[in-house]
Motif scaffolding. Structure first.
Motif, short mmCIF file in Angstrom:
data_model
loop_
_atom_site.label_atom_id
_atom_site.label_comp_id
_atom_site.label_asym_id
_atom_site.label_seq_id
_atom_site.Cartn_x
_atom_site.Cartn_y
_atom_site.Cartn_z
N GLY A 205 0.80 -1.22 0.00
CA GLY A 205 0.00 0.00 0.00
C GLY A 205 0.83 1.26 0.00
N ALA A 206 2.14 1.11 -0.12
CA ALA A 206 3.05 2.27 -0.16
C ALA A 206 4.27 1.90 -1.00
N SER A 207 4.88 2.91 -1.60
CA SER A 207 6.08 2.68 -2.41
C SER A 207 7.31 2.59 -1.51
N TYR A 208 8.41 2.11 -2.06
CA TYR A 208 9.64 2.03 -1.26
C TYR A 208 10.17 3.41 -0.85
N PRO A 209 10.16 4.42 -1.72
CA PRO A 209 10.57 5.75 -1.24
C PRO A 209 9.71 6.24 -0.08
N GLU A 210 8.40 5.97 -0.15
CA GLU A 210 7.53 6.37 0.96
C GLU A 210 7.90 5.61 2.24
N LEU A 211 8.17 4.32 2.11
CA LEU A 211 8.53 3.51 3.27
C LEU A 211 9.88 3.93 3.85
N GLU A 212 10.80 4.32 2.99
CA GLU A 212 12.10 4.82 3.46
C GLU A 212 11.90 6.09 4.30
N TRP A 213 11.02 6.94 3.81
CA TRP A 213 10.71 8.16 4.57
C TRP A 213 10.10 7.81 5.93
N ALA A 214 9.15 6.88 5.93
CA ALA A 214 8.48 6.49 7.18
C ALA A 214 9.47 5.87 8.16
N MET A 215 10.39 5.06 7.65
CA MET A 215 11.40 4.44 8.51
C MET A 215 12.27 5.50 9.16
N LYS A 216 12.65 6.51 8.39
CA LYS A 216 13.46 7.61 8.93
C LYS A 216 12.68 8.38 9.99
N MET A 217 11.40 8.64 9.73
CA MET A 217 10.58 9.35 10.70
C MET A 217 10.44 8.55 12.00
N ASP A 218 10.27 7.24 11.86
CA ASP A 218 10.15 6.38 13.03
C ASP A 218 11.44 6.39 13.84
N GLU A 219 12.58 6.36 13.16
CA GLU A 219 13.86 6.41 13.85
C GLU A 219 14.06 7.73 14.59
N GLU A 220 13.42 8.78 14.07
CA GLU A 220 13.51 10.09 14.72
C GLU A 220 12.49 10.26 15.83
N GLY A 221 11.69 9.21 16.09
CA GLY A 221 10.73 9.26 17.19
C GLY A 221 9.42 9.94 16.87
N LYS A 222 9.11 10.11 15.60
CA LYS A 222 7.84 10.74 15.21
C LYS A 222 6.68 9.79 15.45
N ASN A 223 5.46 10.34 15.49
CA ASN A 223 4.27 9.51 15.62
C ASN A 223 3.18 10.04 14.69
N ARG A 230 -1.63 11.94 3.20
CA ARG A 230 -0.89 10.77 2.69
C ARG A 230 0.27 10.40 3.60
N GLN A 231 0.95 11.37 4.17
CA GLN A 231 2.06 11.06 5.08
C GLN A 231 1.56 10.26 6.28
N ARG A 232 0.45 10.65 6.81
CA ARG A 232 -0.13 9.94 7.95
C ARG A 232 -0.50 8.50 7.56
N GLU A 233 -1.07 8.34 6.35
CA GLU A 233 -1.45 7.02 5.85
C GLU A 233 -0.22 6.12 5.69
N VAL A 234 0.83 6.67 5.09
CA VAL A 234 2.05 5.89 4.87
C VAL A 234 2.70 5.51 6.19
N PHE A 235 2.75 6.45 7.11
CA PHE A 235 3.37 6.16 8.42
C PHE A 235 2.59 5.07 9.15
#
Length: 262
Positions: A205-223, A230-235
């Motif tokens: 349900g998401a592209s790899y560039p989107e997932l890479e972004w989400a992984m980075k956000m998760d590592e930064e402690g975002k929620n 769309r960012q919320r959906e991908v995360f």
């Protein structure tokens, strides 16, 4: 990214690991996708033996063709590369026929998709033991440590992971510099486990560039509250997979016995 230096680093790491393990080379399953194309090319550049296995199981013709062309290209450029086709379709069909029927066919489809990956893993280790080779994994960082998008003891069952510290876009950059065939560079990523044309993005349900972004956000402690639309959906997609597949990405739990019970 200093792509050429990264390539040299991985090739040297592969060669050193195999030499220290007293292994003659590597065996890898070539699927026609970018990850296996890049990994097999890196293994070939070590100068050690590389055995490329083609293991179709009701595979789409375009996937088989891309894999064939890539192995042809490897063998043209690297004298240490050989190929071994193994048609696993009749093996898979026989196994399916031996299984009992189930009520929920959707659950059965997922189980059988994972069974395909485990049959391939078994085949890779057969040849690895026969020839004294290491099984080279093809998982990238997002798949292996972000969303766990692989089969436990299937494509996750390997001896070493050359590209597991690279996200998908970085793997494509290596492919460009290595000269991987354009049809592979342009093909939508797919795990090839379903016998149809569905892509990884169709499943996730998401592209790899989107997932890479989400992984980075998760590592930064975002929620989730930090994003909208769309960012919320991908995360949310990323977190769902990351949570559900955590069992693949952490060591197997061990029941530790208290000392006073021993």
């Amino acid at each position: 990214m200093q792509t050429e230096k990264v390539i040299d680093h991985i090739v040297n790491w592969l060669r050193d690991y195999a030499t220290n393990a007293k292994c003659k080379g590597f065996v890898i399953g070539v699927s026609g996708g970018i990850d296996s194309a890049v990994t097999s090319t890196l293994c070939a550049k070590t100068g050690l033996d590389l055995l490329c296995l083609e293991m179709p199981i009701h595979q789409g013709e375009n996937q088989v063709t891309r894999a064939d062309r890539h192995i042809d290209w490897l063998m043209e450029h690297f004298p240490n590369v050989s190929r071994q086709p193994v048609n696993l379709t009749p093996v898979f069909d026989s196994l399916v026929a031996a299984f009992p029927k189930v009520d929920n066919e959707e659950d059965r489809h997922m189980s059988l998709a994972n069974t395909r990956a485990r049959l391939r893993m078994t085949t890779l280790y057969y040849f690895a033991a026969l020839e004294g080779y290491l099984v080279a994994g093809t998982g990238n960082k997002v798949e292996d440590f972000g969303i766990g998008f692989y089969t436990k003891y299937g494509d996750g069952g390997v001896d070493l992971s050359p590209i597991a510290d690279l996200v998908k876009t970085e793997v494509y950059e290596l492919g460009r510099v290595l000269g991987v065939n354009q049809d592979i560079m342009e093909a939508p990523p797919t795990d090839g486990l379903w016998g149809d044309s569905r892509t990884d993005e169709d499943q996730i349900g998401a592209s790899y560039p989107e997932l890479e972004w989400a992984m980075k956000m998760d590592e930064e402690g975002k929620n989730l509250d930090d994003f909208s639309d769309r960012q919320r959906e991908v995360f949310a997609i990323y977190k769902k997979y990351n949570t559900a597949n955590k069992h693949k990405m952490v060591p197997i739990p061990i029941c530790e016995i208290p000392e006073d019970l021993k």
